[in-house]
Design an enzyme around this catalytic site. Sequence first.
Site, mmCIF file in Angstrom:
data_model
loop_
_atom_site.group_PDB
_atom_site.id
_atom_site.type_symbol
_atom_site.label_atom_id
_atom_site.label_comp_id
_atom_site.label_asym_id
_atom_site.label_seq_id
_atom_site.Cartn_x
_atom_site.Cartn_y
_atom_site.Cartn_z
ATOM 1 N N THR A 96 2.764 3.322 3.538
ATOM 2 C CA THR A 96 3.719 4.370 3.913
ATOM 3 C C THR A 96 4.988 3.685 4.445
ATOM 4 O O THR A 96 5.247 3.704 5.649
ATOM 5 C CB THR A 96 3.125 5.270 5.020
ATOM 6 O OG1 THR A 96 2.488 4.444 6.007
ATOM 7 C CG2 THR A 96 2.111 6.242 4.465
ATOM 8 N N THR A 131 -0.604 5.249 8.305
ATOM 9 C CA THR A 131 0.317 5.664 9.368
ATOM 10 C C THR A 131 1.326 6.631 8.752
ATOM 11 O O THR A 131 1.981 6.292 7.773
ATOM 12 C CB THR A 131 1.053 4.427 9.917
ATOM 13 O OG1 THR A 131 0.080 3.472 10.306
ATOM 14 C CG2 THR A 131 1.925 4.794 11.095
ATOM 15 N N LYS A 217 -0.144 7.518 17.181
ATOM 16 C CA LYS A 217 -0.052 6.223 16.499
ATOM 17 C C LYS A 217 1.415 5.760 16.432
ATOM 18 O O LYS A 217 1.742 4.597 16.698
ATOM 19 C CB LYS A 217 -0.651 6.347 15.092
ATOM 20 C CG LYS A 217 -0.279 5.244 14.126
ATOM 21 C CD LYS A 217 -0.967 3.929 14.433
ATOM 22 C CE LYS A 217 -0.299 2.776 13.677
ATOM 23 N NZ LYS A 217 -0.913 1.502 13.894
ATOM 24 N N CYS A 271 4.987 -2.290 10.506
ATOM 25 C CA CYS A 271 4.562 -1.246 11.449
ATOM 26 C C CYS A 271 5.641 -0.989 12.494
ATOM 27 O O CYS A 271 6.265 0.064 12.488
ATOM 28 C CB CYS A 271 3.265 -1.648 12.136
ATOM 29 S SG CYS A 271 1.843 -1.611 11.029
ATOM 30 N N LYS A 324 6.020 -12.672 12.466
ATOM 31 C CA LYS A 324 5.593 -13.077 13.808
ATOM 32 C C LYS A 324 4.779 -14.366 13.663
ATOM 33 O O LYS A 324 4.409 -14.737 12.541
ATOM 34 C CB LYS A 324 4.772 -11.968 14.484
ATOM 35 C CG LYS A 324 3.470 -11.663 13.783
ATOM 36 C CD LYS A 324 2.654 -10.679 14.578
ATOM 37 C CE LYS A 324 1.336 -10.435 13.876
ATOM 38 N NZ LYS A 324 0.466 -9.531 14.561
ATOM 39 N N ARG A 331 6.463 -9.655 5.400
ATOM 40 C CA ARG A 331 7.092 -8.354 5.162
ATOM 41 C C ARG A 331 8.048 -7.966 6.291
ATOM 42 O O ARG A 331 7.706 -8.089 7.448
ATOM 43 C CB ARG A 331 6.021 -7.273 4.990
ATOM 44 C CG ARG A 331 5.246 -7.437 3.692
ATOM 45 C CD ARG A 331 4.205 -6.366 3.521
ATOM 46 N NE ARG A 331 3.093 -6.523 4.430
ATOM 47 C CZ ARG A 331 2.061 -5.683 4.488
ATOM 48 N NH1 ARG A 331 2.025 -4.648 3.681
ATOM 49 N NH2 ARG A 331 1.077 -5.875 5.331
HETATM 50 N N1 LIG Z 1 -1.639 -3.853 7.786
HETATM 51 C C1 LIG Z 1 -1.683 -3.457 9.039
HETATM 52 O O1 LIG Z 1 -1.703 -4.274 9.959
HETATM 53 C C2 LIG Z 1 -1.730 -2.000 9.395
HETATM 54 C C3 LIG Z 1 -2.109 -1.650 10.693
HETATM 55 C C4 LIG Z 1 -2.197 -0.307 11.013
HETATM 56 C C5 LIG Z 1 -1.867 0.648 10.069
HETATM 57 N N2 LIG Z 1 -1.466 0.281 8.811
HETATM 58 C C6 LIG Z 1 -1.136 1.330 7.847
HETATM 59 O O2 LIG Z 1 -2.153 1.373 6.850
HETATM 60 C C7 LIG Z 1 -1.597 1.812 5.608
HETATM 61 C C8 LIG Z 1 -1.953 0.816 4.515
HETATM 62 O O3 LIG Z 1 -1.324 -0.409 4.839
HETATM 63 P P1 LIG Z 1 -1.797 -1.801 4.266
HETATM 64 O O4 LIG Z 1 -1.235 -2.838 5.171
HETATM 65 O O5 LIG Z 1 -3.265 -1.805 3.996
HETATM 66 O O6 LIG Z 1 -1.010 -1.824 2.870
HETATM 67 P P2 LIG Z 1 -1.137 -2.930 1.711
HETATM 68 O O7 LIG Z 1 0.210 -3.029 1.117
HETATM 69 O O8 LIG Z 1 -1.814 -4.149 2.237
HETATM 70 O O9 LIG Z 1 -2.152 -2.297 0.659
HETATM 71 C C9 LIG Z 1 -2.026 -1.073 0.096
HETATM 72 C C10 LIG Z 1 -2.781 -1.022 -1.229
HETATM 73 O O10 LIG Z 1 -2.610 0.288 -1.736
HETATM 74 C C11 LIG Z 1 -2.377 0.196 -3.130
HETATM 75 N N3 LIG Z 1 -1.685 1.391 -3.575
HETATM 76 C C12 LIG Z 1 -0.358 1.680 -3.524
HETATM 77 N N4 LIG Z 1 -0.124 2.904 -3.992
HETATM 78 C C13 LIG Z 1 -1.304 3.424 -4.347
HETATM 79 C C14 LIG Z 1 -1.707 4.649 -4.899
HETATM 80 N N5 LIG Z 1 -0.807 5.608 -5.154
HETATM 81 N N6 LIG Z 1 -3.005 4.822 -5.164
HETATM 82 C C15 LIG Z 1 -3.917 3.857 -4.894
HETATM 83 N N7 LIG Z 1 -3.605 2.680 -4.370
HETATM 84 C C16 LIG Z 1 -2.303 2.456 -4.102
HETATM 85 C C17 LIG Z 1 -1.613 -1.071 -3.317
HETATM 86 O O11 LIG Z 1 -1.732 -1.569 -4.649
HETATM 87 C C18 LIG Z 1 -2.254 -1.987 -2.271
HETATM 88 O O12 LIG Z 1 -3.322 -2.738 -2.811
HETATM 89 C C19 LIG Z 1 -0.101 1.972 5.854
HETATM 90 O O13 LIG Z 1 0.189 3.296 6.182
HETATM 91 C C20 LIG Z 1 0.139 1.079 7.068
HETATM 92 O O14 LIG Z 1 1.274 1.489 7.804
HETATM 93 C C21 LIG Z 1 -1.411 -1.029 8.454
#
Ligand SMILES: NC(=O)c1ccc[n+]([C@@H]2O[C@H](COP(=O)([O-])OP(=O)(O)OC[C@H]3O[C@@H](n4cnc5c(N)ncnc54)[C@H](O)[C@@H]3O)[C@@H](O)[C@H]2O)c1
Length: 437
Positions: A96, A131, A217, A271, A324, A331
């Site tokens: 997101t 998120t 969050k 984030c 960091k 990213r």
């Molecule tokens: N990474 C973190 O530390 C963290 C911590 C807390 C919350 N979040 C939240 O979790 C969510 C996911 O983040 P992330 O870090 O895992 O992302 P990421 O980029 O690591 O992975 C996301 C995955 O989703 C896939 N994807 C994209 N569009 C898609 C779709 N339409 N259908 C199916 N798969 C799809 C991508 O190919 C990718 O493999 C976000 O909202 C992020 O803000 C992340």
Amino acid sequence: MTNKVEGGKMFDIKNKKMFVVGLGYIGLPTAAMFSMAGFSVLGYDKDERVVERLNSGAVYVEEGVTELIDKGLKEGNLKGVSQYEEADIFIIAVPTPIKEDKSPEMSMVLDAAENIGRVIKKGNLVILESTSPPKTTTDLIAPKIRELSGLEAGKDYYLAHSPERVIPGNLLNELVNNHRIIGGVNLESAEAAKACYETFVKADIYLTDSTTAELAKLMENTFRDVNIGLANETARICEDLGVNVWELISLANKHPRVNLHTPGPGVGGHCIAVDPWFIVYNSKNANIINLGRKINDSVPDHVYSMVKDIIPKGKLTILGLTYKPNTDDFRESPVVELAKKLIADPDYEVSLTDPYGENKQLKVAGLEIKKDHMKALEGSDLLIMGVNHKDYDDLDLSEIGKVMNTKTIFDTRNSISREEAEKAGFKYILLGDGKHA
Ligand SMILES: NC(=O)c1ccc[n+]([C@@H]2O[C@H](COP(=O)([O-])OP(=O)(O)OC[C@H]3O[C@@H](n4cnc5c(N)ncnc54)[C@H](O)[C@@H]3O)[C@@H](O)[C@H]2O)c1
């Protein structure tokens, strides 16, 4: 929170099939964890290579998680799939991000909701983990699923938001031991989601409505962003007033109720640098939040202008480019922003080094990131400490001095000792130190 899912029974998690959408930093460890907790888990990603890598057992996430994935695959409780299919529980863990204009990019959440809407059945449970801006669960996901399936959230199926708070680098421990908030479109939805998470979460699980969970969050990361903004503003004030911000912060923090944060070259990651915008976009009263974001986004420009003052032309080497320390995540890194500005400046020849760069085969504005900092520093006129990775704890300044052309250090992290740098013959400039300007 009064509606009941038809039948009004407790959601029974026994022998349930779970479908996780998005297999990234969050989705994959979550899928693996649920597979260990007894669910039969299918992981879907729109990127087929991710699915193939998972099924061939070739995924490396981090210590602990990788072993969990391997175990899930071996025991047959975890499998990657390239098509949506019917399941009992759906978890959405897609990205997101924000768009160029800072508005939320919700197309991936919408896409997941649309596809779930095609296969969902009465009595299923849908959990949004991504998120998301306030009201995403009620005003975006629920209507999209209703449009495709005719099913009503909270009446025909359970719908909840469970924001993820884990930090890459400590995923396994935090998945299990972090407190968790679950917000349902009704109480039964929150309870149904809780029944799933409590199969592996050892900390407390707090139930609320979905909008409160979404905003909670966002406020967690906003709290940090605004406070870092205050620290970065304090650094600028100290530069104006001939004060050393690092000394000032350590003194002010002796107060029992003060906790000034740490300044630096900016705020990055997907984030803290992103989530506050979701609030700004959704409420006209988000004033400090908006300002904090703008202050933090302006730091790379400020650091760039400091570099221009220190050395108007020459060869620069930036040590550390991730968002960091001690992560391989580049990213939204403010140091990458700085690097792009310096690379675009014809007065500079720029060299980049980061212990995590070469593995990722990343380039910044066409420039590769070298692993060996001594090689990157050869012939340099300025060492810029961008990210204080552990690997840079014991820099051998006398050896570095031998390979550099001009012995000058610009430290944006307060991670190199002025005394040691000066003893090794370096001119040392520290971000936020107006005393020695
Ligand atoms: N990474 C973190 O530390 C963290 C911590 C807390 C919350 N979040 C939240 O979790 C969510 C996911 O983040 P992330 O870090 O895992 O992302 P990421 O980029 O690591 O992975 C996301 C995955 O989703 C896939 N994807 C994209 N569009 C898609 C779709 N339409 N259908 C199916 N798969 C799809 C991508 O190919 C990718 O493999 C976000 O909202 C992020 O803000 C992340």
